[in-house]
Design a protein around this motif. Structure first.
Motif, mmCIF file in Angstrom:
data_model
loop_
_atom_site.group_PDB
_atom_site.id
_atom_site.type_symbol
_atom_site.label_atom_id
_atom_site.label_comp_id
_atom_site.label_asym_id
_atom_site.label_seq_id
_atom_site.Cartn_x
_atom_site.Cartn_y
_atom_site.Cartn_z
ATOM 1 N N MET A 135 35.338 29.905 66.316
ATOM 2 C CA MET A 135 36.284 30.224 65.396
ATOM 3 C C MET A 135 35.646 29.687 63.898
ATOM 4 N N ASN A 136 35.695 30.689 62.989
ATOM 5 C CA ASN A 136 35.275 30.536 61.774
ATOM 6 C C ASN A 136 36.443 29.659 60.848
ATOM 7 N N LYS A 137 35.856 28.619 60.280
ATOM 8 C CA LYS A 137 36.636 27.757 59.365
ATOM 9 C C LYS A 137 36.895 28.537 58.210
ATOM 10 N N VAL A 138 38.141 28.507 57.563
ATOM 11 C CA VAL A 138 38.395 29.031 56.342
ATOM 12 C C VAL A 138 38.567 28.103 55.345
ATOM 13 N N PRO A 139 37.897 28.040 54.002
ATOM 14 C CA PRO A 139 38.160 26.883 53.203
ATOM 15 C C PRO A 139 39.490 26.946 52.482
ATOM 16 N N MET A 140 40.230 25.877 52.284
ATOM 17 C CA MET A 140 41.506 25.844 51.728
ATOM 18 C C MET A 140 41.689 24.578 50.882
ATOM 19 N N THR A 141 42.440 24.595 49.882
ATOM 20 C CA THR A 141 42.511 23.423 48.936
ATOM 21 C C THR A 141 43.588 22.629 49.497
ATOM 22 N N VAL A 142 43.695 21.329 49.403
ATOM 23 C CA VAL A 142 44.828 20.431 49.543
ATOM 24 C C VAL A 142 46.193 20.965 49.307
ATOM 25 N N ALA A 143 46.324 21.533 47.960
ATOM 26 C CA ALA A 143 47.693 22.070 47.390
ATOM 27 C C ALA A 143 48.021 23.391 48.266
ATOM 28 N N GLY A 144 47.112 24.075 48.587
ATOM 29 C CA GLY A 144 47.297 25.331 49.571
ATOM 30 C C GLY A 144 47.887 25.046 50.942
ATOM 31 N N GLU A 145 47.231 23.873 51.662
ATOM 32 C CA GLU A 145 47.694 23.386 52.599
ATOM 33 C C GLU A 145 49.071 22.725 52.670
ATOM 34 N N LYS A 146 49.300 22.100 51.691
ATOM 35 C CA LYS A 146 50.737 21.425 51.674
ATOM 36 C C LYS A 146 51.834 22.544 51.348
ATOM 37 N N ARG A 147 51.434 23.874 50.762
ATOM 38 C CA ARG A 147 52.331 24.887 50.541
ATOM 39 C C ARG A 147 52.714 25.366 51.979
ATOM 40 N N ARG A 193 40.788 28.506 38.962
ATOM 41 C CA ARG A 193 40.627 27.606 39.966
ATOM 42 C C ARG A 193 40.370 28.448 41.091
ATOM 43 N N ILE A 194 39.083 28.124 41.702
ATOM 44 C CA ILE A 194 38.631 28.787 42.735
ATOM 45 C C ILE A 194 39.239 28.272 44.221
ATOM 46 N N VAL A 195 39.806 29.008 44.916
ATOM 47 C CA VAL A 195 40.713 28.778 45.934
ATOM 48 C C VAL A 195 40.529 29.685 47.265
ATOM 49 N N GLY A 196 41.191 29.439 48.144
ATOM 50 C CA GLY A 196 41.101 30.263 49.461
ATOM 51 C C GLY A 196 41.631 31.473 49.287
ATOM 52 N N GLU A 197 41.319 32.316 50.195
ATOM 53 C CA GLU A 197 42.098 33.787 50.052
ATOM 54 C C GLU A 197 43.351 33.949 49.895
ATOM 55 N N ASP A 198 44.123 33.130 50.897
ATOM 56 C CA ASP A 198 45.535 32.896 50.944
ATOM 57 C C ASP A 198 46.139 32.489 49.735
ATOM 58 N N GLU A 199 45.554 31.498 49.161
ATOM 59 C CA GLU A 199 46.049 30.851 47.913
ATOM 60 C C GLU A 199 45.792 31.551 46.681
ATOM 61 N N ALA A 200 45.308 32.655 46.612
ATOM 62 C CA ALA A 200 44.822 33.209 45.176
ATOM 63 C C ALA A 200 46.134 33.853 44.603
ATOM 64 N N ASP A 201 46.267 33.816 43.410
ATOM 65 C CA ASP A 201 47.236 34.165 42.515
ATOM 66 C C ASP A 201 46.918 34.373 41.187
ATOM 67 N N ILE A 202 46.123 35.395 40.731
ATOM 68 C CA ILE A 202 45.650 35.590 39.431
ATOM 69 C C ILE A 202 46.409 35.307 38.234
ATOM 70 N N LYS A 203 47.915 35.435 38.392
ATOM 71 C CA LYS A 203 48.763 35.348 37.262
ATOM 72 C C LYS A 203 48.918 33.888 37.325
ATOM 73 N N ALA A 204 48.778 33.041 38.142
ATOM 74 C CA ALA A 204 48.676 31.530 38.116
ATOM 75 C C ALA A 204 47.373 30.843 37.797
ATOM 76 N N GLY A 205 46.342 31.798 37.625
ATOM 77 C CA GLY A 205 45.036 31.438 37.518
ATOM 78 C C GLY A 205 44.144 30.901 38.464
ATOM 79 N N ARG A 206 44.633 31.288 39.876
ATOM 80 C CA ARG A 206 43.783 30.938 41.012
ATOM 81 C C ARG A 206 43.271 32.155 41.725
ATOM 82 N N ILE A 207 41.863 32.285 41.721
ATOM 83 C CA ILE A 207 41.251 33.221 42.255
ATOM 84 C C ILE A 207 40.395 32.751 43.599
ATOM 85 N N SER A 208 40.268 33.944 44.340
ATOM 86 C CA SER A 208 40.032 33.876 45.871
ATOM 87 C C SER A 208 38.304 33.597 45.603
ATOM 88 N N VAL A 209 38.051 32.664 46.671
ATOM 89 C CA VAL A 209 36.290 32.264 46.715
ATOM 90 C C VAL A 209 35.699 33.446 46.831
#
Length: 158
Positions: free
Chosen positions: A1-13, A106-122
């Protein structure tokens, strides 16, 4: 199974949402189903059907979150050495060389991306162009509207 990168904040959410679904939403919908059953004939009971549909959504989302967390590779960028290089999880300050506009992403994982919040997908075009570059580098980003040149003003491990 492929590992998907995620930030600590994304995991907490995701963990918080999972906790709310399992601890609050699931018991609430089970109670609603039990109450609707008491009203009699289930074939014509709209409350029962609505509660069952809601239960399906909740169970589906629980499975989706558990799957994401199971395949997540949590990266804590604050524990990595600050080299000035753009990597997953960093916050990048950019200057548009045509307009002198400054943006921060901020460069984040795909599920965490929110352009309005300044988070873009890797996997976004901007992030793909930035990864591996360093502070001071000029980067050309190919967008649907044409090519845009940015200078990397800052790379922060926040």
């Amino acid at each position: 199974m492929n590992k998907v990168p995620m930030t600590v904040a994304g995991e907490k959410r995701l963990r918080k949402e999972l906790e709310e679904l399992k601890g609050e939403a699931r018991p609430r919908v089970i109670a609603a189903i039990a109450e609707a059953r008491e009203h009699g004939d289930l074939k014509e009971n709209a409350e029962y059907h609505a509660a069952r549909e809601q239960q399906g959504f909740i169970e589906g989302r629980i499975q989706e979150i558990e799957g994401k967390l199971g395949s997540a590779q949590v990266i804590d960028v604050t524990k990595l050495p600050q080299t000035g290089k753009v990597i997953f999880g960093v916050t990048v300050g950019l200057i548009n060389l045509e307009t002198d506009d400054e943006v921060t992403y901020r460069i984040v994982g795909e599920d965490e991306a929110d352009i309005k919040a300044g988070r873009i997908s890797v996997t976004s075009p901007i992030a793909r162009a930035l990864i591996g570059k360093e502070e001071g580098d000029v980067v050309v980003v190919r967008t649907p509207g044409g090519e845009v040149e940015y200078e990397i003003a800052s790379v922060e491990h926040l």
